[in-house]
Design an enzyme around this catalytic site. Structure first.
Site, PDB file in Angstrom:
ATOM      1  N   LYS A 196       0.858  -1.185   0.000  1.00 11.45           N
ATOM      2  CA  LYS A 196       0.000   0.000   0.000  1.00 11.45           C
ATOM      3  C   LYS A 196       0.890   1.230   0.000  1.00 11.45           C
ATOM      4  CE  LYS A 196      -3.633   2.410   2.498  1.00 11.45           C
ATOM      5  NZ  LYS A 196      -4.648   2.325   3.546  1.00 11.45           N
ATOM      6  N   LYS A 249      -2.058  -1.424  -3.961  1.00  9.58           N
ATOM      7  CA  LYS A 249      -2.935  -0.260  -3.910  1.00  9.58           C
ATOM      8  C   LYS A 249      -2.119   1.024  -3.941  1.00  9.58           C
ATOM      9  CE  LYS A 249      -5.988   2.033  -0.750  1.00  9.58           C
ATOM     10  NZ  LYS A 249      -6.380   2.148   0.608  1.00  9.58           N
TER      11      LYS A 249
HETATM   12  C1  PBG Z   1      -7.642   3.174   5.266  1.00 14.66           C
HETATM   13  C2  PBG Z   1      -7.851   3.147   3.807  1.00 14.66           C
HETATM   14  C3  PBG Z   1      -7.621   4.145   2.849  1.00 14.66           C
HETATM   15  C4  PBG Z   1      -8.112   3.650   1.633  1.00 14.66           C
HETATM   16  C5  PBG Z   1      -8.574   2.367   1.883  1.00 14.66           C
HETATM   17  N1  PBG Z   1      -8.382   2.057   3.217  1.00 14.66           N
HETATM   18  C6  PBG Z   1      -7.138   5.531   2.948  1.00 14.66           C
HETATM   19  C7  PBG Z   1      -5.808   5.876   3.427  1.00 14.66           C
HETATM   20  O1  PBG Z   1      -4.926   5.042   3.597  1.00 14.66           O
HETATM   21  O2  PBG Z   1      -5.665   7.064   3.678  1.00 14.66           O
HETATM   22  C8  PBG Z   1      -8.116   4.410   0.337  1.00 14.66           C
HETATM   23  C9  PBG Z   1      -9.067   3.925  -0.676  1.00 14.66           C
HETATM   24  C10 PBG Z   1      -9.331   4.851  -1.797  1.00 14.66           C
HETATM   25  O3  PBG Z   1      -8.705   5.910  -1.972  1.00 14.66           O
HETATM   26  O4  PBG Z   1     -10.238   4.525  -2.556  1.00 14.66           O
HETATM   27  N2  PBG Z   1      -6.363   3.178   5.689  1.00 14.66           N
END
Ligand code: PBG
Length: 325
Positions: A196, A249
């Site tokens: 991520k 992601k």
């Molecule tokens: C929670 C999370 C996030 C997303 C999914 N789970 C946001 C972040 O890390 O700030 C982002 C998903 C998206 O942008 O569609 N940590």
């Protein structure tokens, strides 16, 4: 052998022949639809930066869930917006919390639909970080693990079919796996947000989930977009710790990472086509600059072609419709 013996256009002339030589086929079976669950009653609030996406209260889930199921989409991924936030994110592991209630409700409405729950504290902490603080500004990795595991167990108890940890704390997959096991949930699959990245593409999500960090950024836990080798290391560790599905992601700006992960580990690989990626398409389409449907299908197909088995996308319902669902 080259032109004129070889003519690549021969196989492109007939529509049926194009179908026969198609290398990548997107299917509704590949899709997961995210849902934002908000506290309170009778709420269906549109999210400005994500046209077509809503915050829904538990009592308004019925139509949405039935729609998703009727379109043939296999699963939903739930994010919660609680009424009260605190420094420890305690609404995250409350058995009467928004997600826990939403899981029970969806299981009643549509028991066959796979319910996946995001495990992370950022939607539940008053400071908006994914873990608890140590002092004023740093994130305490190991104290956070305990809370994430409580959240995961609470989701499992509510009936979640799969837990998806998205916090990026070190060791969380192993800790959650061990804790779920000791509570009797040895069969609960984990889909970890393994690679991520610290991405500016999450902007619209943070509006939707009220989860922007109150100070600083997420660079001490999410990955630097420059790094690919490190992504493989993250994925390797999560698999060793007990992840069943690994996720990359965002998706579109990280297609190379998806391909590397798939080629290196060969395990079920998910990609999250995130909020900002969705917003770009909708914004340009809204101005008439691109064709929404064509670009959406091209985006999703590219993610599949890169190696994703599973695609989490806000366009899941639109795509399912276009795929004939
Ligand atoms: C929670 C999370 C996030 C997303 C999914 N789970 C946001 C972040 O890390 O700030 C982002 C998903 C998206 O942008 O569609 N940590």
């Amino acid at each position: 052998m080259a032109y004129p013996v070889q003519r690549m256009r021969r196989l492109r002339a007939h529509p049926a022949l194009r179908r026969l030589v198609k290398e990548t086929s997107l299917s509704v079976d590949d899709l997961i639809c995210p849902l934002f669950i908000i506290y309170g009653k009778d709420k269906k609030i549109p999210i400005d930066s994500m046209p077509g996406v809503f915050q829904l209260s538990v009592d308004r889930l019925r139509d949405e869930v039935r729609d998703i199921y009727a379109l043939g989409i296999p699963g939903v991924l739930l994010f919660g917006i609680p009424e009260h936030k605190d420094s420890m994110g305690s609404a995250a592991y409350n058995d009467a919390g928004v997600i826990q209630r939403a899981v029970r409700e969806i299981k009643k409405i549509c028991p066959e639909l796979l319910v996946i729950t995001d495990v992370c504290l950022c939607e539940y902490t008053d400071h908006g970080h994914c873990g608890v603080l140590e002092g004023d500004t740093s994130i305490d990795n190991d104290r956070t693990l305990e809370l994430l595991a409580r959240q995961a167990v609470s989701h499992a108890r509510a009936g979640s079919d799969m837990i998806a940890p998205s916090d990026m704390m070190d060791g969380r997959v192993g800790y959650i796996r061990k804790t779920l096991g000791s509570e009797g949930y040895t069969q609960t699959p984990l889909m970890s947000y393994a690679a991520k990245f610290c991405s500016a593409f999450y902007g619209p999500f943070r509006d939707a989930a009220h989860s922007a960090p109150a100070f600083g950024d997420r660079k001490t836990y999410q990955m630097d977009p420059s790094n690919a080798r490190e992504a493989l290391n993250e994925v390797k560790l999560d698999i060793e710790e007990g992840a069943d599905i690994v996720m990359v992601k965002p998706a579109l700006a990280y297609l190379d990472i998806i391909r590397m992960v798939k080629d290196t580990f060969g395990c079920p690989t998910a990609a999250y086509n995130v909020s900002g990626e969705y917003a770009l398409v909708k914004a340009a389409a809204g101005r008439g600059w691109i064709n929404d449907e064509a670009v959406t299908m091209e985006v999703l197909t590219s993610i599949k072609r890169a190696g994703a088995d599973i695609i989490i996308s806000y366009a899941a319902k639109d795509a399912a419709r276009m795929l004939g669902g």
